[in-house]
Design an enzyme around this catalytic site. Structure first.
Site, PDB file in Angstrom:
ATOM      1  CD  GLU A   1      -1.590   4.602   4.725  1.00  0.00           C
ATOM      2  OE1 GLU A   1      -1.132   5.464   5.509  1.00  0.00           O
ATOM      3  OE2 GLU A   1      -2.309   3.652   5.087  1.00  0.00           O
TER       4      GLU A   1
ATOM      5  CD  GLU B   1      -5.231  -5.928  -1.538  1.00  0.00           C
ATOM      6  OE1 GLU B   1      -4.752  -4.777  -1.437  1.00  0.00           O
ATOM      7  OE2 GLU B   1      -5.831  -6.495  -0.630  1.00  0.00           O
TER       8      GLU B   1
ATOM      9  CB  CYS C   1      -5.277  -1.278  -1.882  1.00  0.00           C
ATOM     10  SG  CYS C   1      -6.604  -0.657  -0.867  1.00  0.00           S
TER      11      CYS C   1
ATOM     12  CB  CYS D   1      -8.612  -4.529  -4.078  1.00  0.00           C
ATOM     13  SG  CYS D   1      -7.545  -3.113  -3.702  1.00  0.00           S
TER      14      CYS D   1
ATOM     15  CG  ASN E   1      -0.455  -0.242   2.515  1.00  0.00           C
ATOM     16  OD1 ASN E   1       0.590  -0.860   2.664  1.00  0.00           O
ATOM     17  ND2 ASN E   1      -1.138   0.224   3.531  1.00  0.00           N
TER      18      ASN E   1
ATOM     19  CB  CYS F   1     -10.804  -2.737   0.119  1.00  0.00           C
ATOM     20  SG  CYS F   1     -10.290  -1.975  -1.427  1.00  0.00           S
TER      21      CYS F   1
HETATM   22  N1  THU Z   1      -5.262  -1.646   2.449  1.00  0.00           N
HETATM   23  C1  THU Z   1      -4.670  -2.401   1.484  1.00  0.00           C
HETATM   24  O1  THU Z   1      -3.609  -2.045   0.958  1.00  0.00           O
HETATM   25  N2  THU Z   1      -5.271  -3.555   1.109  1.00  0.00           N
HETATM   26  C2  THU Z   1      -6.368  -4.085   1.707  1.00  0.00           C
HETATM   27  O2  THU Z   1      -6.803  -5.157   1.338  1.00  0.00           O
HETATM   28  C3  THU Z   1      -7.025  -3.366   2.812  1.00  0.00           C
HETATM   29  C4  THU Z   1      -6.535  -1.979   3.056  1.00  0.00           C
HETATM   30  C5  THU Z   1      -4.560  -0.437   2.913  1.00  0.00           C
HETATM   31  C6  THU Z   1      -5.171   0.870   2.540  1.00  0.00           C
HETATM   32  C7  THU Z   1      -4.629   1.779   3.639  1.00  0.00           C
HETATM   33  O3  THU Z   1      -3.327   2.215   3.285  1.00  0.00           O
HETATM   34  C8  THU Z   1      -4.521   0.867   4.837  1.00  0.00           C
HETATM   35  O4  THU Z   1      -4.514  -0.453   4.327  1.00  0.00           O
HETATM   36  C9  THU Z   1      -5.646   1.019   5.855  1.00  0.00           C
HETATM   37  O5  THU Z   1      -6.880   0.940   5.243  1.00  0.00           O
END
Ligand code: THU
Length: 135
Positions: A45, A56, A54, A93, A43, A90
């Site tokens: 941010e 994925e 994310c 994704c 991920n 999520c």
């Molecule tokens: N996140 C992912 O990268 N993948 C997931 O399947 C769930 C959430 C990340 C997004 C954000 O940076 C952090 O996790 C919290 O939501």
């Protein structure tokens, strides 16, 4: 033949590169293409929170931009801080997976938070999903 345990290990390595200064929730994935290549992702941010990507989607977009269009499995590892827990993908994704993966054949491999793993078909995590053939 790439096994699920090895794919989870690659996801754990990718998680080390997560950029998650705002949530502290670090995620890593390893995506296996049908051609046998592994694409990792973490991920990424952003100070403007909605611009976050994310793990994925990072992996899918890396892979598609390298010419891949068909995938067989993804392993996902995530949790707060250094911990790991079950980290299901999520909704956004899951929709990206639906674009490039056969829901009846694509596997999503997760840690169960208790030293083991869980495995799902995309069709079970995104039932009756909207895909390219619906257009
Ligand atoms: N996140 C992912 O990268 N993948 C997931 O399947 C769930 C959430 C990340 C997004 C954000 O940076 C952090 O996790 C919290 O939501």
């Amino acid at each position: 033949m790439m096994d699920d345990k090895t794919l989870l290990e690659r996801a754990r390595d990718a998680r080390e590169r997560a950029y998650a200064p705002y949530s502290g929730f670090c995620v890593g994935v390893a995506l296996l293409s049908r051609s046998g290549e592994i694409y990792t992702g973490c991920n990424v941010e952003n100070a403007s929170y909605g611009a976050t990507n994310c793990a994925e989607r990072t992996a899918f977009f890396k892979a598609v931009s390298e010419g891949e269009r068909e995938f067989s499995r993804i392993a996902i590892v995530g949790g707060s801080g250094c911990g790991t827990a079950c980290c299901p993908p999520c909704g956004i994704c899951r929709q990206v997976m639906r674009e490039f993966c056969n829901p009846d054949e694509f596997y999503i491999v997760l840690e169960d938070g208790d030293g083991g793993m869980k495995k799902f078909l995309l069709r079970d995590l995104l039932p009756e999903g909207f895909g390219p053939e619906n257009l």
